[in-house]
Design a protein around this motif. Sequence first.
Motif: not given
Length: 144
Positions: A58, A71, A73, A100, A133
């Motif tokens: 992101y 960020t 993951c 994240i 989120i």
Amino acid sequence: MNSKGVFLIIIAFFVSCTLLGQTSGIDGKYTREINTNEGGKIAYNLVLEQDSTFTFTYYRKLATDRAEQTTHCQGSWTLLNAKKIELIANTKLFDTPDFINLEETKAHYITKSPRDKSGRKVPTVLKIYQTNIPWFKGIVLEKQ
């Protein structure tokens, strides 16, 4: 081996072939970019690998803020049924500063129906329908 055992082995074989065949079309790169009127940019990139791992990035750069935010993951993904996937985050990365947490994130896999014989182009997308989120819920990522 009796006929009941042979029948169960045949059923298990067909079920496993069906599930393996379903994942091959879902893997790939899914993205979405939003350019704001003020010159900012938000980008989502999700890569689903054939080995059932994923990487998510992101990126956000707002015109009013000089700082950029990126960020990440990583983890694994699993097919819940033919049209839904779940992302499972790698817990070893929880303590990294740019991590994240996409744990318990689920998405609908939406593609053109094989029965649709029209010439119209329908993009293949993932639509996030469940996540921890709040700003990620409802995001649609298009397959590249």
